[in-house]
Design a protein around this motif. Structure first.
Motif, mmCIF file in Angstrom:
data_model
loop_
_atom_site.group_PDB
_atom_site.id
_atom_site.type_symbol
_atom_site.label_atom_id
_atom_site.label_comp_id
_atom_site.label_asym_id
_atom_site.label_seq_id
_atom_site.Cartn_x
_atom_site.Cartn_y
_atom_site.Cartn_z
ATOM 1 N N THR A 64 42.295 109.215 -3.784
ATOM 2 C CA THR A 64 42.601 109.567 -2.398
ATOM 3 C C THR A 64 43.173 110.970 -2.382
ATOM 4 O O THR A 64 44.105 111.274 -3.134
ATOM 5 C CB THR A 64 43.636 108.588 -1.793
ATOM 6 O OG1 THR A 64 43.061 107.285 -1.759
ATOM 7 C CG2 THR A 64 44.018 109.009 -0.384
ATOM 8 N N VAL A 66 44.873 114.138 -0.082
ATOM 9 C CA VAL A 66 45.605 114.415 1.142
ATOM 10 C C VAL A 66 45.785 115.919 1.266
ATOM 11 O O VAL A 66 46.122 116.589 0.289
ATOM 12 C CB VAL A 66 46.996 113.738 1.138
ATOM 13 C CG1 VAL A 66 47.705 113.967 2.463
ATOM 14 C CG2 VAL A 66 46.877 112.258 0.858
ATOM 15 N N ARG A 92 38.805 108.317 -0.778
ATOM 16 C CA ARG A 92 39.241 108.527 0.599
ATOM 17 C C ARG A 92 39.919 109.876 0.770
ATOM 18 O O ARG A 92 40.397 110.478 -0.199
ATOM 19 C CB ARG A 92 40.272 107.461 0.988
ATOM 20 C CG ARG A 92 39.744 106.041 1.007
ATOM 21 C CD ARG A 92 39.080 105.710 2.340
ATOM 22 N NE ARG A 92 38.829 104.290 2.462
ATOM 23 C CZ ARG A 92 37.831 103.632 1.890
ATOM 24 N NH1 ARG A 92 36.966 104.289 1.135
ATOM 25 N NH2 ARG A 92 37.683 102.332 2.048
ATOM 26 N N TYR A 94 42.768 111.915 3.594
ATOM 27 C CA TYR A 94 43.672 111.811 4.739
ATOM 28 C C TYR A 94 44.264 113.167 5.066
ATOM 29 O O TYR A 94 44.581 113.939 4.162
ATOM 30 C CB TYR A 94 44.805 110.821 4.441
ATOM 31 C CG TYR A 94 44.343 109.385 4.465
ATOM 32 C CD1 TYR A 94 44.184 108.715 5.661
ATOM 33 C CD2 TYR A 94 44.045 108.727 3.276
ATOM 34 C CE1 TYR A 94 43.736 107.404 5.690
ATOM 35 C CE2 TYR A 94 43.595 107.416 3.287
ATOM 36 C CZ TYR A 94 43.440 106.767 4.507
ATOM 37 O OH TYR A 94 42.993 105.476 4.520
ATOM 38 N N TYR A 96 47.385 114.974 6.475
ATOM 39 C CA TYR A 96 48.815 114.905 6.800
ATOM 40 C C TYR A 96 49.465 116.232 6.428
ATOM 41 O O TYR A 96 48.998 116.922 5.517
ATOM 42 C CB TYR A 96 49.506 113.783 6.007
ATOM 43 C CG TYR A 96 49.276 112.410 6.582
ATOM 44 C CD1 TYR A 96 50.103 111.895 7.573
ATOM 45 C CD2 TYR A 96 48.229 111.625 6.116
ATOM 46 C CE1 TYR A 96 49.887 110.630 8.098
ATOM 47 C CE2 TYR A 96 48.003 110.352 6.640
ATOM 48 C CZ TYR A 96 48.844 109.869 7.632
ATOM 49 O OH TYR A 96 48.629 108.626 8.149
ATOM 50 N N ALA A 107 51.586 109.229 4.773
ATOM 51 C CA ALA A 107 50.342 109.479 4.039
ATOM 52 C C ALA A 107 50.188 108.482 2.896
ATOM 53 O O ALA A 107 49.115 107.906 2.694
ATOM 54 C CB ALA A 107 50.323 110.906 3.506
ATOM 55 N N ALA A 110 49.358 105.090 4.407
ATOM 56 C CA ALA A 110 47.973 105.008 4.861
ATOM 57 C C ALA A 110 47.037 104.836 3.673
ATOM 58 O O ALA A 110 46.111 104.008 3.710
ATOM 59 C CB ALA A 110 47.607 106.271 5.640
#
Ligand SMILES: *[C@@H]1O[C@H](CO)[C@@H](O)[C@H](O)[C@H]1NC(C)=O
Ligand SMILES: *[C@@H]1O[C@H](CO)[C@@H](O)[C@H](O)[C@H]1NC(C)=O
Length: 339
Positions: A64, A66, A92, A94, A96, A107, A110
């Protein structure tokens, strides 16, 4: 007789050391393997963070990333997807703002939702940015922004993650990214080097504290990285700083990503990705754990001789720049301003 004794001794010591090396080589050291692990990478949309996310994906990890910029995140995720090894990998992204403590925690929350609320097995903190300039041209706000973009941008996530490890009594891995400028500094980096030095202090504290939760802490000290961030900082970098750095070539992010993973796999606390960072590491070691006592002494020896010479050459370059600096300040109306 003496001669024979001496020979016997060398044979004996040779045999002993061979046995020791053989024993050491056979010792089952359990190296960290990213395969199947949930890895969380901040700053994962460009530069080192992206290269790391790609490398971890290539090794079969769930990844993931971010970062803030959604457009860059989408592009990065596509690149990460292209390196997928199996259909089960959860990949994934994200968006933030990690200079905000609540957002940093949100974050992580999530990201954990994609993993049945399980937090990451390893957190890689690659987010950060530099805005070089002369100290006398900074103000309170730009200095605080400097700390936001170097220290807090990693410390807030570390805090949220460490609290989770303690609450759940579970083990994890926390990896910071400092810089060569976390070992030393030079003209132009007054809003960058302090935060990178502070990260070293935080990592050293957490290495000691998180063993309570069987968790490991690592911190890397790379030099200039060939990345969009490097081009960005180039824009405000004082001429003299560019001149001092003109001889070093930035390292490719994928090279550093590999060094970072290898360092974590070996269990190194300080991860120095090249000769220069090893010299600074060994010369500023303090209570930092050794990696190879002999090699560290060798690097420290080079530093003992080389670093004073290097510093003197930097000082003379800076002083040679005095008139130009004064003129530069004049063009910026620095002398008329009172702020
Ligand atoms: C850490 O390891 C010890 C000894 O193996 C174990 O008793 C303890 O439960 C572990 N704690 C965590 C948080 O993993
Ligand atoms: C940085 O700026 C200098 C001077 O403007 C230029 O010579 C150099 O190529 C730039 N490097 C990068 C990576 O943008």
């Amino acid at each position: 007789m003496l001669h024979i004794l001496g020979l016997g001794n060398s044979v004996l010591s040779l045999t002993l050391s061979t046995l020791l090396i053989a024993f050491w080589a056979m010792w089952p050291t359990k190296k960290w393997d990213p395969r199947g692990q949930f890895c969380y990478v901040t700053g994962g949309s460009s530069g080192l963070g992206l290269a790391l996310a790609v490398a971890l994906t290539g090794r079969g990890a769930h990844v993931t990333i971010v970062a803030r910029n959604e457009e860059r995140l989408a592009k990065a995720l596509a690149e990460i997807e292209a390196n997928r090894q199996n259909p089960n990998q959860i990949l994934r992204s994200y968006s933030y703002s990690l200079t905000d403590p609540e957002a940093s925690q949100a974050a992580l929350g999530a990201a954990s939702e994609d993993h049945d609320h399980k937090y990451p097995d390893a957190v890689f903190l690659c987010a950060g940015a530099a805005t070089p300039g002369f100290f006398v041209e900074e103000d309170a706000k730009s200095m605080q922004k400097g700390m936001d973009n170097t220290y807090w941008i990693q410390a807030y996530t570390a805090l949220a993650y460490a609290k989770h490890l303690a609450r759940k009594q579970t083990q994890g891995k926390l990896v910071f990214t400092s810089s060569l400028l976390g070992y030393m500094s030079l003209i132009g980096y007054s809003t960058y080097a302090p935060g990178k030095h502070a990260l070293r202090g935080l990592a050293e504290t957490l290495r000691s504290e998180l063993i309570l939760y069987n968790s490991s802490v690592h911190i890397m000290f790379p030099g200039n990285i060939d990345s969009p961030g490097y081009e960005e900082e180039n824009r405000t970098k004082p001429k003299i700083t560019l001149e001092i750095e003109s001889t070093d070539r930035p390292t490719a992010p994928d090279v550093l990503a590999k060094e970072l993973i290898d360092g974590v796999r070996r269990g190194d606390f300080h991860i120095a990705p090249d000769m220069l960072s090893n010299i600074f590491r060994s010369s500023t070691m303090g209570a930092t754990p050794h990696q190879n006592v002999l090699l560290d002494a060798f690097y420290a020896g080079i530093g003992w001789i080389g670093l004073p010479l290097w510093r003197r050459s930097v000082d003379s370059k800076v002083l040679g720049h005095r008139e130009e600096h004064k003129e530069y300040l004049q063009t910026r109306d620095f002398f008329k301003s009172t702020a």
